[in-house]
Design a protein around this motif. Structure first.
Motif, PDB file in Angstrom:
ATOM      1  N   VAL A  98       0.908  -1.190   0.040  1.00  0.00           N
ATOM      2  CA  VAL A  98      -0.086  -0.093  -0.032  1.00  0.00           C
ATOM      3  C   VAL A  98       0.773   1.528   0.072  1.00  0.00           C
ATOM      4  CG1 VAL A  98      -1.677   1.396   1.425  1.00  0.00           C
ATOM      5  CG2 VAL A  98      -1.852  -1.204   1.007  1.00  0.00           C
ATOM      6  N   GLY A  99       1.872   1.371   0.935  1.00  0.00           N
ATOM      7  CA  GLY A  99       2.682   2.542   0.901  1.00  0.00           C
ATOM      8  C   GLY A  99       3.473   2.691  -0.285  1.00  0.00           C
ATOM      9  N   SER A 100       4.007   1.622  -0.991  1.00  0.00           N
ATOM     10  CA  SER A 100       4.647   1.616  -2.426  1.00  0.00           C
ATOM     11  C   SER A 100       3.774   2.389  -3.224  1.00  0.00           C
ATOM     12  CB  SER A 100       5.329   0.555  -2.709  1.00  0.00           C
ATOM     13  OG  SER A 100       6.263  -0.015  -1.703  1.00  0.00           O
ATOM     14  N   ALA A 101       2.585   1.885  -3.346  1.00  0.00           N
ATOM     15  CA  ALA A 101       1.481   2.257  -4.282  1.00  0.00           C
ATOM     16  C   ALA A 101       1.242   3.720  -4.313  1.00  0.00           C
ATOM     17  CB  ALA A 101       0.241   1.361  -4.101  1.00  0.00           C
ATOM     18  N   ILE A 102       1.017   4.225  -2.983  1.00  0.00           N
ATOM     19  CA  ILE A 102       0.953   5.599  -2.640  1.00  0.00           C
ATOM     20  C   ILE A 102       1.925   6.528  -3.129  1.00  0.00           C
ATOM     21  CG2 ILE A 102       0.488   7.392  -1.028  1.00  0.00           C
ATOM     22  CD1 ILE A 102      -1.186   5.224   0.644  1.00  0.00           C
ATOM     23  N   VAL A 103       3.178   6.024  -2.888  1.00  0.00           N
ATOM     24  CA  VAL A 103       4.480   6.848  -3.195  1.00  0.00           C
ATOM     25  C   VAL A 103       4.348   6.920  -4.814  1.00  0.00           C
ATOM     26  CG1 VAL A 103       6.817   7.031  -3.025  1.00  0.00           C
ATOM     27  CG2 VAL A 103       5.545   6.502  -1.179  1.00  0.00           C
ATOM     28  N   ALA A 104       4.050   5.833  -5.466  1.00  0.00           N
ATOM     29  CA  ALA A 104       4.234   5.733  -6.985  1.00  0.00           C
ATOM     30  C   ALA A 104       3.056   6.642  -7.420  1.00  0.00           C
ATOM     31  CB  ALA A 104       3.788   4.233  -7.208  1.00  0.00           C
ATOM     32  N   HIS A 105       1.876   6.733  -6.934  1.00  0.00           N
ATOM     33  CA  HIS A 105       0.990   7.775  -7.468  1.00  0.00           C
ATOM     34  C   HIS A 105       1.394   8.996  -7.260  1.00  0.00           C
ATOM     35  CE1 HIS A 105      -3.289   8.952  -8.182  1.00  0.00           C
ATOM     36  NE2 HIS A 105      -2.881   9.922  -7.278  1.00  0.00           N
ATOM     37  N   VAL A 106       1.868   9.322  -5.905  1.00  0.00           N
ATOM     38  CA  VAL A 106       2.690  10.586  -5.777  1.00  0.00           C
ATOM     39  C   VAL A 106       3.628  11.058  -6.907  1.00  0.00           C
ATOM     40  CG1 VAL A 106       3.720  12.342  -4.167  1.00  0.00           C
ATOM     41  CG2 VAL A 106       1.968  10.982  -3.420  1.00  0.00           C
ATOM     42  N   LEU A 107       4.324  10.277  -7.255  1.00  0.00           N
ATOM     43  CA  LEU A 107       5.542  10.407  -8.429  1.00  0.00           C
ATOM     44  C   LEU A 107       4.889  10.515  -9.484  1.00  0.00           C
ATOM     45  CD1 LEU A 107       8.073   7.748  -7.056  1.00  0.00           C
ATOM     46  CD2 LEU A 107       8.418  10.327  -7.009  1.00  0.00           C
ATOM     47  N   GLU A 108       3.837   9.565  -9.762  1.00  0.00           N
ATOM     48  CA  GLU A 108       3.186   9.780 -11.067  1.00  0.00           C
ATOM     49  C   GLU A 108       2.345  11.379 -11.144  1.00  0.00           C
ATOM     50  OE1 GLU A 108       2.401   9.561 -14.930  1.00  0.00           O
ATOM     51  OE2 GLU A 108       3.642   8.097 -13.787  1.00  0.00           O
ATOM     52  N   GLU A 109       1.972  11.763 -10.189  1.00  0.00           N
ATOM     53  CA  GLU A 109       1.350  13.180 -10.107  1.00  0.00           C
ATOM     54  C   GLU A 109       2.210  14.236 -10.235  1.00  0.00           C
ATOM     55  OE1 GLU A 109      -1.708  16.010  -9.819  1.00  0.00           O
ATOM     56  OE2 GLU A 109      -2.016  13.867  -9.951  1.00  0.00           O
ATOM     57  N   ALA A 110       3.546  14.017  -9.848  1.00  0.00           N
ATOM     58  CA  ALA A 110       4.703  15.142  -9.757  1.00  0.00           C
ATOM     59  C   ALA A 110       5.006  15.138 -11.435  1.00  0.00           C
ATOM     60  CB  ALA A 110       5.950  14.771  -9.029  1.00  0.00           C
ATOM     61  N   ARG A 111       5.078  13.907 -12.200  1.00  0.00           N
ATOM     62  CA  ARG A 111       5.228  13.756 -13.520  1.00  0.00           C
ATOM     63  C   ARG A 111       4.467  14.526 -14.448  1.00  0.00           C
ATOM     64  NH1 ARG A 111       6.458   8.750 -12.148  1.00  0.00           N
ATOM     65  NH2 ARG A 111       8.514   8.301 -11.863  1.00  0.00           N
TER      66      ARG A 111
END
Length: 173
Positions: A98-111
């Protein structure tokens, strides 16, 4: 700011297959507080007020109708970065991706926003440091004293001070 709802596949040995990460609704605060055992409803209500005042954007991770995690983000115009903070995952959902998926989402949002990096602060003895490092975040600078407020459902307020590291990950565009 408006965030689009997105799906992120969490990769782990657990049974999590698909997690939806989306903006929190005010009506979901009690359910979120019940899911994130370490945080009070008053804490999430305060975060909601901060969102209304433009200080943060509150996102939740939902799986099969259950809220299993949350994170806050804030766009730092001066740094051309997205600040990731207040990442929480319910106890029964930890170490399942779950934590990894949340961080991946935030990275994608930054992109998506065409920002240069994502940064966060993490307490020096927080085991999540290993997760952030594994996900490409690197420590910058010396430890510093980070402070925030904890709100209790009994009306209490307590200033929390933590020796923390700043960690940064560049975002490929």
């Amino acid at each position: 700011m408006h965030l689009e709802q997105g799906n992120v596949r969490a990769r782990s040995a657990s049974s999590i297959e698909s997690l939806t990460i989306r903006p929190l609704l005010a009506s979901e605060i009690p359910a979120l507080a019940a899911s994130i055992e370490e945080m009070s409803a008053a804490q999430f209500e305060n975060r909601w007020r901060e969102q209304e005042n433009g200080y943060r954007e509150l996102l939740v991770a939902e799986l099969d109708g259950e809220l299993v995690g949350t994170v806050s983000i804030r766009h730092s115009i001066a740094q051309q970065a997205l600040h990731l903070f207040a990442l929480e995952v319910g106890l029964s959902w930890r170490r399942r991706g779950v934590g990894s998926a949340i961080v991946a989402h935030v990275l994608e949002e930054a992109r998506r926003r065409r920002l240069r990096s994502v940064y966060l602060e993490v307490r020096v003895d927080n085991p999540a440091r290993k997760l952030y490092h594994r996900l490409g975040f690197r420590r910058v600078g010396k430890p510093f004293l980070n402070a925030w407020w904890r709100f209790g459902d009994d009306g209490s307020q307590r200033r929390v001070e933590e020796l923390s590291f700043r960690m940064v990950r560049r975002v490929s565009r």
